[in-house]
Design a protein around this motif. Sequence first.
Motif, PDB file in Angstrom:
ATOM      1  N   SER A 103       0.832  -1.209   0.000  1.00  0.00           N
ATOM      2  CA  SER A 103       0.000   0.000   0.000  1.00  0.00           C
ATOM      3  C   SER A 103       0.861   1.252   0.000  1.00  0.00           C
ATOM      4  O   SER A 103       0.547   2.233  -0.693  1.00  0.00           O
ATOM      5  CB  SER A 103      -0.925   0.010   1.219  1.00  0.00           C
ATOM      6  OG  SER A 103      -1.807  -1.088   1.194  1.00  0.00           O
TER       7      SER A 103
ATOM      8  N   GLN B 249      -7.626   0.376   0.216  1.00  0.00           N
ATOM      9  CA  GLN B 249      -7.775  -0.918   0.880  1.00  0.00           C
ATOM     10  C   GLN B 249      -9.002  -0.942   1.796  1.00  0.00           C
ATOM     11  O   GLN B 249      -9.725  -1.921   1.844  1.00  0.00           O
ATOM     12  CB  GLN B 249      -6.499  -1.220   1.675  1.00  0.00           C
ATOM     13  CG  GLN B 249      -6.495  -2.593   2.308  1.00  0.00           C
ATOM     14  CD  GLN B 249      -5.108  -2.988   2.789  1.00  0.00           C
ATOM     15  OE1 GLN B 249      -4.153  -2.242   2.666  1.00  0.00           O
ATOM     16  NE2 GLN B 249      -5.006  -4.183   3.336  1.00  0.00           N
TER      17      GLN B 249
ATOM     18  N   ASP C  30      -6.329  -1.638  -4.498  1.00  0.00           N
ATOM     19  CA  ASP C  30      -5.662  -2.172  -3.315  1.00  0.00           C
ATOM     20  C   ASP C  30      -6.575  -3.226  -2.690  1.00  0.00           C
ATOM     21  O   ASP C  30      -7.544  -2.899  -2.025  1.00  0.00           O
ATOM     22  CB  ASP C  30      -5.339  -1.058  -2.319  1.00  0.00           C
ATOM     23  CG  ASP C  30      -4.295  -1.486  -1.287  1.00  0.00           C
ATOM     24  OD1 ASP C  30      -4.043  -2.703  -1.176  1.00  0.00           O
ATOM     25  OD2 ASP C  30      -3.750  -0.612  -0.607  1.00  0.00           O
ATOM     26  N   GLU C  31      -6.278  -4.477  -2.943  1.00  0.00           N
ATOM     27  CA  GLU C  31      -7.046  -5.619  -2.468  1.00  0.00           C
ATOM     28  C   GLU C  31      -8.532  -5.533  -2.846  1.00  0.00           C
ATOM     29  O   GLU C  31      -9.390  -5.400  -1.986  1.00  0.00           O
ATOM     30  CB  GLU C  31      -6.870  -5.773  -0.950  1.00  0.00           C
ATOM     31  CG  GLU C  31      -5.392  -5.752  -0.606  1.00  0.00           C
ATOM     32  CD  GLU C  31      -5.045  -6.444   0.690  1.00  0.00           C
ATOM     33  OE1 GLU C  31      -5.966  -6.919   1.361  1.00  0.00           O
ATOM     34  OE2 GLU C  31      -3.848  -6.511   0.995  1.00  0.00           O
TER      35      GLU C  31
HETATM   36 MG   LIG Z   1      -2.113  -2.781   2.192  1.00  0.00          MG
END
Ligand SMILES: [Mg+2]
Lengths: 258, 257
Positions: A47, A91, A169-170
Amino acid sequence: MAGGSAKVELKGVKKRFGDKVVLDGVDLRIDHGESLVVIGGSGTGKSVMIKCVLGILKPDEGQIFVDGKEVTRLRGRARDAVLRKFGMLFQNSALFDSLPVWENVAFGLIQGRGMARDKAHEMAIEKLGKVGLGPEVGALSPAELSGGMQKRVGLARAIAADPEIIFFDEPTTGLDPIMADVINDLIVTTVRDVGATTLSITHDMVSARKIASRIAMLYQGRIIWQGPTAAIDNSGNPFVEQFIHGRAEGPIKMEVRR
Amino acid sequence: MNLFAAIGRVFLLFLRETGALAVFAGDAVTGCIRPPLYWALIGKQMMRIGYFSLPVVGLTAFFTGGVLALQIYNGASRYGAETFVPVVVLVGITRELGPVIAGLMVAGRVAAAIAAEIGTMRVTEQIDALTTLATNPIKYLVVPRLVAAVVSMPILVAIADCIGVLGGYIASTQGLGFNAHLYLSNTVDNVTYNDVSSGLIKAAVFGFIIALMGCYNGFRSKGGAQGVGAATTTAVVSASILLLAANYILTNLLFVK
Ligand SMILES: [Mg+2]
Ligand SMILES: Nc1ncnc2c1ncn2[C@@H]1O[C@H](COP(=O)(O)OP(=O)(O)OP(=O)(O)O)[C@@H](O)[C@H]1O
């Protein structure tokens, strides 16, 4: 490496917080129209790496290029102009809790591009549909949604303005397997139809295999392996082997005390 | 540990803090004069900062005016100077108590609310999200609050002045046996432009300080709920202290020739 031109390129990016070195010279290029997936253990700085590219965090050393131009130390309007090329899924979604869902999705259209509100509303509802959320969700406030729904709203916001480069992010963390697959498909079609360049971070190897054209692994602040998706199973790299098979035994030591 | 090193460190920290605040204030002020301005957000913040502060500011002004009348009567009657009560209430409220009481109440209400809201946006990455959507957080979050506070505080104080004088009037006529007609005419004859305008100038400056400290501490908060809580406290305390210090300086500039 593929013959395409670099859309985003990181050269020797370093970032530390106090004494803790997080990124220790990251070299990575994302070619035009490719879908790169970055894998790596929790807390390895994935991240942090994309926040450096977006200028949310300032790297201590190194350079970042977008479309061949250095953006590392841009400020003000010049930086806004670069950021307009990007879409970003955070995220933890980072939705604006003072605005209803549809305005979250339409935010970049209204504030960034000055689109009229009713037109932007229409677009927002359409994008919500793409992530499997009905028009009635648009009027809710983000606090009224489940975690997975918030993630999908964040996804709709990231793609709403049809950006050239999208960072996820994810994207599938916290979603059920079926919805995760819907989101994987969405990312694949966004890349194919819109021609977007994407960088996704994930721990989910099923998702990685589906969306990636190339995979890179971040470990101890550096990219230790990268290659086409098909090569991941015979990378010959013990770190990658351990990660994709999810073994506790191997060269990567988890810092747990027994 | 060397004493000089310790003093030096504290001094450097102080310089860094004031420097950071000055840079932030500079960004915020330049944001106010460069387009785009978010008018709808300014309106919304004026409601929250100005309109919703009316009850609490009005009530405190009312009681302060009443108490002022009682105390001045008490002191003045020792010299047979009771007739000065209306004037002293008027001057005290418009020059000092109106702006300061309203300022402190709004500091408690608004600086805290701003710091908590912006601080939460900071720790949940909403401010980063604004940036990535090519929206300048200073312009979108700070400027509307700053403009709204600077505009609404003088209006609030003008209302507080009226209510404070009314409080003095009611205390005097109901409790102290003043003639209602005389009290009123005595008040009206003694209203001066300078007394009122100096109070309103102070109010505008206080509004700036309150919004600035709320935003600045919100922006700097880190680390979850505890960080936001600390930012909120710091915002209220620093806004109140800066406000009182600024009041002293402004009084010097406006009245001491
Ligand atoms: Mg992360
Ligand atoms: N703002 C910050 N201040 C201090 N340390 C930070 C900050 N942001 C991240 N870190 C540290 O940097 C390291 C990497 O964090 P990062 O969020 O990039 O991890 P990640 O690879 O995304 O992990 P995950 O897969 O769990 O999301 C962590 O050890 C974290 O403690």
